[in-house]
Design a protein around this motif. Structure first.
Motif, PDB file in Angstrom:
ATOM      1  N   PHE A 166      23.718  20.084  18.849  1.00  0.00           N
ATOM      2  CA  PHE A 166      22.559  20.957  19.014  1.00  0.00           C
ATOM      3  C   PHE A 166      21.284  20.192  18.623  1.00  0.00           C
ATOM      4  O   PHE A 166      21.267  19.470  17.612  1.00  0.00           O
ATOM      5  CB  PHE A 166      22.689  22.200  18.138  1.00  0.00           C
ATOM      6  N   ALA A 167      20.245  20.359  19.411  1.00  0.00           N
ATOM      7  CA  ALA A 167      18.968  19.701  19.125  1.00  0.00           C
ATOM      8  C   ALA A 167      18.233  20.444  18.018  1.00  0.00           C
ATOM      9  O   ALA A 167      18.397  21.658  17.851  1.00  0.00           O
ATOM     10  CB  ALA A 167      18.099  19.650  20.377  1.00  0.00           C
ATOM     11  N   VAL A 168      17.412  19.699  17.266  1.00  0.00           N
ATOM     12  CA  VAL A 168      16.574  20.332  16.247  1.00  0.00           C
ATOM     13  C   VAL A 168      15.644  21.341  16.926  1.00  0.00           C
ATOM     14  O   VAL A 168      15.004  21.033  17.929  1.00  0.00           O
ATOM     15  CB  VAL A 168      15.761  19.280  15.472  1.00  0.00           C
ATOM     16  N   GLY A 169      15.627  22.542  16.395  1.00  0.00           N
ATOM     17  CA  GLY A 169      14.817  23.609  16.978  1.00  0.00           C
ATOM     18  C   GLY A 169      15.607  24.565  17.837  1.00  0.00           C
ATOM     19  O   GLY A 169      15.106  25.641  18.188  1.00  0.00           O
ATOM     20  N   ALA A 170      16.846  24.204  18.175  1.00  0.00           N
ATOM     21  CA  ALA A 170      17.676  25.091  18.988  1.00  0.00           C
ATOM     22  C   ALA A 170      18.209  26.230  18.129  1.00  0.00           C
ATOM     23  O   ALA A 170      18.386  26.098  16.916  1.00  0.00           O
ATOM     24  CB  ALA A 170      18.828  24.307  19.606  1.00  0.00           C
ATOM     25  N   ALA A 171      18.472  27.361  18.781  1.00  0.00           N
ATOM     26  CA  ALA A 171      19.035  28.505  18.065  1.00  0.00           C
ATOM     27  C   ALA A 171      20.491  28.218  17.720  1.00  0.00           C
ATOM     28  O   ALA A 171      21.253  27.677  18.525  1.00  0.00           O
ATOM     29  CB  ALA A 171      18.927  29.752  18.920  1.00  0.00           C
ATOM     30  N   ARG A 172      20.902  28.593  16.527  1.00  0.00           N
ATOM     31  CA  ARG A 172      22.314  28.435  16.126  1.00  0.00           C
ATOM     32  C   ARG A 172      22.938  29.786  15.765  1.00  0.00           C
ATOM     33  O   ARG A 172      23.834  29.868  14.921  1.00  0.00           O
ATOM     34  CB  ARG A 172      22.455  27.446  14.977  1.00  0.00           C
ATOM     35  N   GLY A 173      22.478  30.795  16.474  1.00  0.00           N
ATOM     36  CA  GLY A 173      23.023  32.132  16.284  1.00  0.00           C
ATOM     37  C   GLY A 173      22.129  33.149  16.951  1.00  0.00           C
ATOM     38  O   GLY A 173      21.033  32.822  17.437  1.00  0.00           O
ATOM     39  N   GLY A 174      22.589  34.373  17.014  1.00  0.00           N
ATOM     40  CA  GLY A 174      21.793  35.421  17.619  1.00  0.00           C
ATOM     41  C   GLY A 174      20.765  35.983  16.652  1.00  0.00           C
ATOM     42  O   GLY A 174      20.646  35.543  15.503  1.00  0.00           O
ATOM     43  N   TYR A 175      19.999  36.955  17.125  1.00  0.00           N
ATOM     44  CA  TYR A 175      19.001  37.621  16.283  1.00  0.00           C
ATOM     45  C   TYR A 175      19.691  38.598  15.331  1.00  0.00           C
ATOM     46  O   TYR A 175      20.611  39.320  15.715  1.00  0.00           O
ATOM     47  CB  TYR A 175      17.982  38.369  17.134  1.00  0.00           C
ATOM     48  N   LEU A 176      19.246  38.622  14.085  1.00  0.00           N
ATOM     49  CA  LEU A 176      19.776  39.524  13.078  1.00  0.00           C
ATOM     50  C   LEU A 176      18.649  40.421  12.570  1.00  0.00           C
ATOM     51  O   LEU A 176      17.552  39.944  12.273  1.00  0.00           O
ATOM     52  CB  LEU A 176      20.373  38.739  11.903  1.00  0.00           C
ATOM     53  N   THR A 177      18.917  41.697  12.505  1.00  0.00           N
ATOM     54  CA  THR A 177      17.932  42.629  11.965  1.00  0.00           C
ATOM     55  C   THR A 177      17.911  42.508  10.443  1.00  0.00           C
ATOM     56  O   THR A 177      18.953  42.572   9.791  1.00  0.00           O
ATOM     57  CB  THR A 177      18.265  44.069  12.350  1.00  0.00           C
ATOM     58  N   TYR A 178      16.697  42.272   9.891  1.00  0.00           N
ATOM     59  CA  TYR A 178      16.614  42.153   8.441  1.00  0.00           C
ATOM     60  C   TYR A 178      15.647  43.162   7.838  1.00  0.00           C
ATOM     61  O   TYR A 178      15.587  43.292   6.613  1.00  0.00           O
ATOM     62  CB  TYR A 178      16.218  40.734   8.020  1.00  0.00           C
ATOM     63  N   ARG A 179      14.932  43.925   8.668  1.00  0.00           N
ATOM     64  CA  ARG A 179      14.064  44.957   8.120  1.00  0.00           C
ATOM     65  C   ARG A 179      13.752  45.971   9.198  1.00  0.00           C
ATOM     66  O   ARG A 179      13.487  45.602  10.347  1.00  0.00           O
ATOM     67  CB  ARG A 179      12.774  44.359   7.572  1.00  0.00           C
ATOM     68  N   GLN A 180      13.784  47.240   8.805  1.00  0.00           N
ATOM     69  CA  GLN A 180      13.404  48.309   9.702  1.00  0.00           C
ATOM     70  C   GLN A 180      12.427  49.218   8.981  1.00  0.00           C
ATOM     71  O   GLN A 180      12.526  49.414   7.773  1.00  0.00           O
ATOM     72  CB  GLN A 180      14.621  49.119  10.144  1.00  0.00           C
ATOM     73  N   GLY A 181      11.464  49.746   9.719  1.00  0.00           N
ATOM     74  CA  GLY A 181      10.493  50.650   9.126  1.00  0.00           C
ATOM     75  C   GLY A 181       9.092  50.343   9.599  1.00  0.00           C
ATOM     76  O   GLY A 181       8.877  49.518  10.494  1.00  0.00           O
ATOM     77  N   CYS A 182       8.110  51.004   8.998  1.00  0.00           N
ATOM     78  CA  CYS A 182       6.701  50.821   9.361  1.00  0.00           C
ATOM     79  C   CYS A 182       6.148  49.588   8.657  1.00  0.00           C
ATOM     80  O   CYS A 182       6.409  49.367   7.470  1.00  0.00           O
ATOM     81  CB  CYS A 182       5.888  52.051   8.975  1.00  0.00           C
ATOM     82  N   VAL A 183       5.363  48.807   9.396  1.00  0.00           N
ATOM     83  CA  VAL A 183       4.770  47.586   8.851  1.00  0.00           C
ATOM     84  C   VAL A 183       3.279  47.607   9.143  1.00  0.00           C
ATOM     85  O   VAL A 183       2.865  47.854  10.282  1.00  0.00           O
ATOM     86  CB  VAL A 183       5.406  46.326   9.469  1.00  0.00           C
ATOM     87  N   ASP A 184       2.444  47.376   8.131  1.00  0.00           N
ATOM     88  CA  ASP A 184       0.997  47.268   8.314  1.00  0.00           C
ATOM     89  C   ASP A 184       0.682  45.863   8.809  1.00  0.00           C
ATOM     90  O   ASP A 184       0.902  44.881   8.104  1.00  0.00           O
ATOM     91  CB  ASP A 184       0.279  47.517   6.987  1.00  0.00           C
ATOM     92  N   VAL A 185       0.225  45.792  10.071  1.00  0.00           N
ATOM     93  CA  VAL A 185      -0.022  44.474  10.669  1.00  0.00           C
ATOM     94  C   VAL A 185      -1.489  44.059  10.548  1.00  0.00           C
ATOM     95  O   VAL A 185      -1.902  43.068  11.149  1.00  0.00           O
ATOM     96  CB  VAL A 185       0.385  44.480  12.161  1.00  0.00           C
ATOM     97  N   THR A 186      -2.285  44.799   9.762  1.00  0.00           N
ATOM     98  CA  THR A 186      -3.708  44.474   9.638  1.00  0.00           C
ATOM     99  C   THR A 186      -3.912  43.037   9.180  1.00  0.00           C
ATOM    100  O   THR A 186      -4.751  42.310   9.712  1.00  0.00           O
ATOM    101  CB  THR A 186      -4.390  45.439   8.645  1.00  0.00           C
TER     102      THR A 186
END
Length: 200
Positions: free
Chosen positions: A27-47
């Protein structure tokens, strides 16, 4: 919000078997080595992710605005002025311009103001400065005395300004910029007295 592990150089992840295995598998540096994992759910202030434009950021846009190049008006008109009679400079072009620009989704209204005028007389580098645009006779405020010769004159305008973001209170732009107006050619001549007989 989700995250995904990427392959990194071994020195950035020492002792990480999964990363070492991915590198060993080609695998090249920068390549994905797995799928996406959810690590947070909820409202986020993006200001904080998109803060309002700063004065310095607005200044970068301010420098690129199509500010007008103010034309110089001269009295006496016609391109010929008199030695011994002050030459009057002024400009009657607009000295305030309003621009609306979009900066990262923010509506920024910039009011540009002409704050200083440098009148280049063409006489050996001599200049006359003023904080206003001058005025025609008899209210003149900017004058210069020429000797005989031909000259090229123009005005450099220093622009400052204020800005608002989405209707906020006005804030000073963090700097100034300049524009040069078109050149005007002048010839300074001496007026000579001529005696005439009023009865002829």
């Amino acid at each position: 919000m989700q995250r995904q592990a990427l392959v990194v150089p071994p020195e950035l992840a020492p002792g990480d078997p999964a990363n070492d295995a991915s590198l060993a598998a080609g695998f090249a540096v920068g390549a994905a080595r797995g799928g996406y994992l959810t690590y947070r759910q909820g409202c986020v202030d993006v200001t904080e992710l998109n803060p309002a434009p700063s004065p310095a950021e607005v200044f970068a846009y301010f420098q690129a605005l199509p500010l007008p190049q103010l034309a110089t008006s001269v009295q006496p008109p016609g391109g010929t002025v008199l030695v011994g009679l002050p030459t009057i400079f002024f400009t009657d072009a607009p000295t305030e311009q309003v621009f609306t620009v979009d900066i990262r989704g923010f509506a920024v209204v910039i009011t540009a103001e002409a704050r200083e005028f440098t009148w280049h007389t063409g006489d050996g580098g001599a200049v006359v400065t003023s904080d206003g645009p001058g005025a025609p006779y008899p209210n003149q405020t900017v004058t210069y005395d020429y000797t005989s010769g031909s000259y090229t004159t123009f005005v450099t305008v220093t622009w400052g300004g204020t800005f608002t973001v989405n209707g906020s209170a006005a804030v000073e732009v963090a700097g100034t910029t300049t524009t040069d107006g078109p050149a005007v050619q002048l010839t300074a001549v001496e007026a000579r007295a001529v005696l005439t007989n009023p009865y002829d």
